[in-house]
Design an enzyme around this catalytic site. Sequence first.
Site, PDB file in Angstrom:
ATOM      1  N   LYS A  53      17.803  25.694 -24.823  1.00 39.63           N
ATOM      2  CA  LYS A  53      19.034  24.978 -24.590  1.00 39.63           C
ATOM      3  C   LYS A  53      18.337  23.386 -23.943  1.00 39.63           C
ATOM      4  CE  LYS A  53      22.394  26.585 -25.747  1.00 39.63           C
ATOM      5  NZ  LYS A  53      23.326  26.783 -26.781  1.00 39.63           N
ATOM      6  N   CYS A 107     -14.733  -1.334  -4.366  1.00 42.54           N
ATOM      7  CA  CYS A 107     -14.060  -2.193  -3.908  1.00 42.54           C
ATOM      8  C   CYS A 107     -13.709  -2.881  -2.657  1.00 42.54           C
ATOM      9  CB  CYS A 107     -12.419  -2.697  -4.977  1.00 42.54           C
ATOM     10  SG  CYS A 107     -12.249  -4.287  -5.525  1.00 42.54           S
ATOM     11  N   HIS A 153     -15.278  -1.719  -9.965  1.00 43.83           N
ATOM     12  CA  HIS A 153     -14.468  -0.504 -10.341  1.00 43.83           C
ATOM     13  C   HIS A 153     -15.386   0.898 -11.330  1.00 43.83           C
ATOM     14  CE1 HIS A 153     -10.699  -0.965  -8.148  1.00 43.83           C
ATOM     15  NE2 HIS A 153     -10.720  -2.500  -8.636  1.00 43.83           N
ATOM     16  N   GLU A 195     -14.962   3.494 -11.444  1.00 45.88           N
ATOM     17  CA  GLU A 195     -14.411   4.966 -12.027  1.00 45.88           C
ATOM     18  C   GLU A 195     -13.460   4.318 -13.472  1.00 45.88           C
ATOM     19  OE1 GLU A 195     -13.505   2.880  -9.889  1.00 45.88           O
ATOM     20  OE2 GLU A 195     -11.092   2.693  -9.263  1.00 45.88           O
TER      21      GLU A 195
HETATM   22  N1  GLN Z   1      -7.373  -6.126  -1.707  1.00 47.86           N
HETATM   23  C1  GLN Z   1      -9.134  -6.693  -2.246  1.00 47.86           C
HETATM   24  C2  GLN Z   1      -9.069  -7.638  -3.035  1.00 47.86           C
HETATM   25  O1  GLN Z   1      -8.377  -8.019  -3.234  1.00 47.86           O
HETATM   26  C3  GLN Z   1      -9.867  -5.145  -2.911  1.00 47.86           C
HETATM   27  C4  GLN Z   1      -8.565  -5.194  -4.425  1.00 47.86           C
HETATM   28  C5  GLN Z   1      -9.485  -3.424  -4.743  1.00 47.86           C
HETATM   29  O2  GLN Z   1      -9.289  -2.615  -4.089  1.00 47.86           O
HETATM   30  N2  GLN Z   1      -8.803  -3.088  -6.090  1.00 47.86           N
HETATM   31  O3  GLN Z   1      -9.937  -8.215  -2.855  1.00 47.86           O
END
Ligand code: GLN
Length: 537
Positions: free
Chosen positions: A191, A383, A509, A511
């Site tokens: 449904k 980061c 990053h 990832e």
């Molecule tokens: N806050 C940190 C910066 O702006 C790290 C940013 C993050 O981990 N993406 O540089």
Amino acid sequence: MNTKYVFVTGGVASSLGKGIIAASLAKLLQARGLKVTIQKFDPYINIDPGTLNPYEHGECYVTEDGAETDLDLGHYERFLGVYTSKANNVTTGKIYNTVITKEREGAYLGKTVQIVPHITDEIKRRMLLLGKTGKFDVVITEVGGTVGDMESHPFLEAIRQLQWEMPDEDLLCIHLTLIPYLSAAKELKTKPTQHSVQMLQQSGVHPDIIVCRTEHALTPELRRKIALFCNVRPGHVIQALDAPSIYQVPLSMEDERLDVMVLEHFRIEGLPEPDFARLKDFLFRIANPLRSVNIALVGKYVELQDAYKSIQESFIHAGAANRCDVKVHCIHSEQIDDGNVAEKLNGMDGVLVAPGFGERGLKGKIIAIRYAREHGIPFFGICLGMQMAVVEFARDVLGIPEADTTEVSPNTPAPVIDLMEDQKSTTIKGGTMRLGAYVCRIVPDTLAHRIYGTETISERHRHRYELNNSYITRMEAAGMKVSGFNPDTGLVEIVEIPSHPFFIAVQFHPEFKSTPERPQPIFVEFVKAAMACHGDE
Ligand code: GLN
């Protein structure tokens, strides 16, 4: 052949996995030799999710060209192995921004600017934009939100108009719904799906295929019933059973003949059968690990799985590469203190400190890093995780207790992490970080060089702060080495501690670029180091 357009809408509940279904269909079509891209239309008014807290909307995924986008774009890239771009994520905010800017420029002089046709025209223009580049045979558009939400109406209206304007064989709509199972009655219920499709049809959009998320297989009778009540062709109701891995879903959709139905609708014939040998090998490796490791993922958004989606997926890819079951234990950085760190990290074969913003949970991150550094536990910082590794090292090894990042201590006398020069004059918050792909030069004879096996790499970024280069000489003298930097600006991208079994931290990053077929090298080697720590090698 005209470019073909597929629209994927969702009903009954959110989080049914529209992105995974869209990506799976794209994968099936790509495997048959078609050039496919996927885009996501999000109904919120933010220009992009860059200003959203991960609690609101999960991870913010960053593309090569520096767009801050919905995490579904990460799935698209991981499934297809093809980069997306700014154009692949559109929000209501972007649509209105364009129309209002044009209105101020006088583009509609004399006219009342309205949702229909001005907003819907702009939606349609963007829906067709990637198709117009001539680069794709098929453009799949995932419409965020759930049918019935007030916010989705203009998107559905735009699809209705396109359905009316375009030849049938150039456009197809897939509606994803949920068939709940009532355990007391031992019955699957159709449904909610009927109601959701009715709602879609009230908007004038008629689905061609209904994909049903379900915990139990749908019987042929149930499929026929849904087809009858929802006004789709018999056979065009297919099931998406819960799968052990999202990467299994393209194969499940192949079993359900989703690609065959789509190609028939588009009148595309003569394509080769898909070859999924590599995907099957990857799934075999996930399902048949030879060992396992425990990794602590230390962050402050750990309550929400989606907040670190790309990191979690990267571990799945790296696990498959190593035939290793990587058990990721999310540990809340706010709950780590000097007294309990040994207990919290007990049994962990590796520690990853996650990206993030702001002060909350920083202390716990620093404590976890110190513990990993002092106990020889493989460490990987990303980061903010890299920035905190530098702060920790400066405080404890260089003996500068007041060392800090100016993100939380703007007046610290020892700003080892400081705002990037070009960020100092930036007041606007949206889309102004250092974003997207930048080249990094790797120093020979380092862990980073061993990992990447090359001297030039490119990775994606999202940050405002950087390592303050005036501390490099002291850091290196004390044992923390810079092993990667930007060749144009000198900005530090990678640090490591050569005397530690595996200690690496990166400003970028990594990832975001990991895929099943190309697992990210730092994740692969980190898992390997964790396996060695576990005593398996
Ligand atoms: N806050 C940190 C910066 O702006 C790290 C940013 C993050 O981990 N993406 O540089």
